[in-house]
Design an enzyme around this catalytic site. Structure first.
Site, PDB file in Angstrom:
ATOM      1  N   TYR A 145      26.379  44.630  41.618  1.00 16.92           N
ATOM      2  CA  TYR A 145      26.714  43.716  40.526  1.00 16.92           C
ATOM      3  C   TYR A 145      28.201  43.397  40.603  1.00 16.92           C
ATOM      4  CZ  TYR A 145      27.431  41.984  35.748  1.00 16.92           C
ATOM      5  OH  TYR A 145      27.766  41.227  34.653  1.00 16.92           O
ATOM      6  N   ASP A 241      34.689  45.559  45.732  1.00 17.52           N
ATOM      7  CA  ASP A 241      34.667  45.441  44.281  1.00 17.52           C
ATOM      8  C   ASP A 241      34.787  46.845  43.702  1.00 17.52           C
ATOM      9  OD1 ASP A 241      34.228  45.123  41.626  1.00 17.52           O
ATOM     10  OD2 ASP A 241      32.367  43.969  41.817  1.00 17.52           O
ATOM     11  N   LYS A 269      37.775  47.374  34.172  1.00 20.62           N
ATOM     12  CA  LYS A 269      37.479  48.630  33.488  1.00 20.62           C
ATOM     13  C   LYS A 269      38.714  49.548  33.355  1.00 20.62           C
ATOM     14  CE  LYS A 269      32.637  47.887  34.045  1.00 20.62           C
ATOM     15  NZ  LYS A 269      31.822  47.344  35.102  1.00 20.62           N
TER      16      LYS A 269
HETATM   17  C1  LIG Z   1      31.497  45.792  35.301  1.00 18.69           C
HETATM   18  C2  LIG Z   1      31.564  45.259  36.668  1.00 18.69           C
HETATM   19  C3  LIG Z   1      31.971  43.938  36.939  1.00 18.69           C
HETATM   20  C4  LIG Z   1      32.186  42.936  35.839  1.00 18.69           C
HETATM   21  O1  LIG Z   1      33.257  43.268  35.024  1.00 18.69           O
HETATM   22  P1  LIG Z   1      33.328  42.621  33.549  1.00 18.69           P
HETATM   23  O2  LIG Z   1      34.641  43.100  33.034  1.00 18.69           O
HETATM   24  O3  LIG Z   1      32.141  43.144  32.817  1.00 18.69           O
HETATM   25  O4  LIG Z   1      33.286  41.152  33.717  1.00 18.69           O
HETATM   26  C5  LIG Z   1      32.147  43.562  38.245  1.00 18.69           C
HETATM   27  N1  LIG Z   1      31.914  44.410  39.255  1.00 18.69           N
HETATM   28  C6  LIG Z   1      31.505  45.678  39.042  1.00 18.69           C
HETATM   29  C7  LIG Z   1      31.303  46.589  40.201  1.00 18.69           C
HETATM   30  C8  LIG Z   1      31.288  46.132  37.745  1.00 18.69           C
HETATM   31  O5  LIG Z   1      30.840  47.368  37.548  1.00 18.69           O
END
Ligand SMILES: *Cc1c(COP(=O)(O)O)cnc(C)c1O
Length: 429
Positions: A145, A241, A269
């Site tokens: 994701y 990511d 995060k």
């Molecule tokens: C949470 C998450 C996102 C998206 O971040 P948001 O701040 O919710 O837009 C993207 N990549 C990974 C791996 C994530 O866990």
């Protein structure tokens, strides 16, 4: 059973005005056939809902609260900075401090741009990679994701799996999705095939170096090394990511833990300490294509916001100065995930536990989970049942099977043992 009258009333009201009653689907408890607890406050390792139920928090706002909720240093920094104004829409010293700090912590990051969410970070990193290479196509992995931008809602993980059926979102045009190619996690051959089918067309490969949105799935031996190598050979930008793994699996994230340097990285995060912050950065040569220096446009009215920067800088600085945070959360991880593994083994339950350091997942399947296909063999009803039992016993886990559990510096061995005792009761051992 816990009293949840106030949460229930709020949810009824919320559903009148907010789609599904929530501002992010992962909060809806739909995947476990339940209704959400409305949270009133948090303190260290605990959450308190509107009915004053106290729960051990194993979500930590989905990762940001690595020091525990309401860490005094972060709170103090925010309290101080708000006195000077909430936003200026102009350059500030704190943005320089933040950028320097990120570049110091991550050797692969020579320049960095702040944004407001992980979604913005990945979306912008991909645009940068396309602008830099002059190519259109990207490779992502099933079950990973990367936020909710159009081109990334293809075979995505997190809430998109739990909601079942089609993992793609309505409203994404075929045009947006057509340049997104999907490979299978831990299957390098699937990557190689795409590279040969689309020779010279792949701008970027984006992946979670440790997947955490189909539950936690670690990369197998040489998987990332091979991807690194093919990206270098093909002139493709490798994007890690690290929105979950960054500043968590080690100070320098999964790339430090695994010893692999991506070309670009995305963060979110933890980097905001609980405030809405994302960032993308990497090689100077690539980042120099970003506006106003280069032709790739990307902007943000509230990007680098002083309050958000203060919270993030304080949390990152604390992490940098206290390497024992990682020793502690990793040890707690061994205790929790190792303990769960023992329990399901003893019970003979068809379950598997995956974990890397402080993040982990208890899967309700007897298969080894190493990719999206094996993750999807999990019995979602089984997870839902377990989840409800554990919540009632005061352990707040992600309300969906395909998510991680998160540990923080504020958790104690006693918390873990309480949770393990409840799990043992659930599994009847
Ligand atoms: C949470 C998450 C996102 C998206 O971040 P948001 O701040 O919710 O837009 C993207 N990549 C990974 C791996 C994530 O866990």
């Amino acid at each position: 059973m816990a009293n949840t009258a106030k949460s229930a009333a709020l949810f009824t009201e919320a559903q009148k005005y907010i789609p599904g009653g929530v501002n992010s689907p992962a909060r809806a408890f739909q995947a476990v056939g339940d209704t959400p607890r409305f949270i009133k406050k948090a303190e260290a390792q605990y959450l308190y809902d509107e009915d004053d139920n106290k729960m051990i928090d194993y979500i930590g706002s989905w990762g940001p609260m690595i020091l525990g909720n309401n860490h005094p240093a972060v709170l103090k920094a925010v309290e101080e900075v708000i006195q000077d104004g909430l936003s200026f829409g102009a350059a500030t010293a704190r943005e320089v401090d933040m950028a320097k700090l990120v570049c110091e912590i991550l050797p692969s990051v020579e320049m960095v741009r702040m944004v407001n969410s992980g979604t913005e970070a990945t979306m912008s990193a991909l645009r940068t990679a396309r602008g830099y290479t002059g190519r259109n196509r990207i490779i992502k992995f099933e079950g990973c994701y990367h936020g909710h931008s159009d081109g990334l809602l293809v075979k995505a993980g997190s809430g998109l799996i739990a909601e079942g059926g089609t993992p793609d979102s309505a409203g994404v045009t075929p045009g947006c999705a057509q340049d997104t190619l999907t490979a299978q996690y831990n299957n390098f051959e699937s990557v190689e095939k795409l590279f040969s089918a689309y020779k010279g067309e792949i701008a970027a490969v984006i992946l979670e170096p440790v997947a955490a949105n189909m539950g936690v799935v670690p990369p197998e031996k040489d998987f990332l090394e091979k991807i690194r190598k093919i990206c270098t050979e093909e002139g493709t930008v490798l994007i890690f990511d690290e929105v979950i793994t960054g500043f968590r699996l080690a100070l320098g994230g999964a790339q430090e833990l695994l010893g692999i340097k991506p070309d670009l990285s995305t963060f979110g995060k933890i980097i905001g300490g609980g405030m809405p912050v994302g960032a993308y950065g990497g090689k100077k040569e690539i980042m120099e294509v970003v506006a106003p220096l280069g032709p790739v446009y990307q902007a943000g009215t509230l990007s680098g916001n002083p309050v958000a920067m203060a919270a993030g800088i304080t949390q990152l600085t604390y992490l940098k100065e206290h390497p024992d945070v990682y020793t502690k959360i990793n040890a707690l991880g061994e205790r929790l995930y190792g303990g769960l593994e023992e329990i399901v083994k003893k019970a003979g339950a068809p379950c598997k536990v995956n974990h890397v350091g402080s993040i982990g997942t208890l899967y309700f399947t007897d298969q080894n989970v190493r990719d999206f296909a094996s993750a999807k063999t999990a019995d979602l009803k089984g997870y839902a049942d377990y989840f409800k039992f554990m919540m009632d016993k005061g352990s707040y886990f992600a309300p969906a099977q395909f998510e991680a559990m998160f540990l923080s510096y504020a958790h104690t061995e006693a918390d873990i043992d309480r949770t393990l005792a409840a799990a043992a009761e659930y599994f009847g051992v």
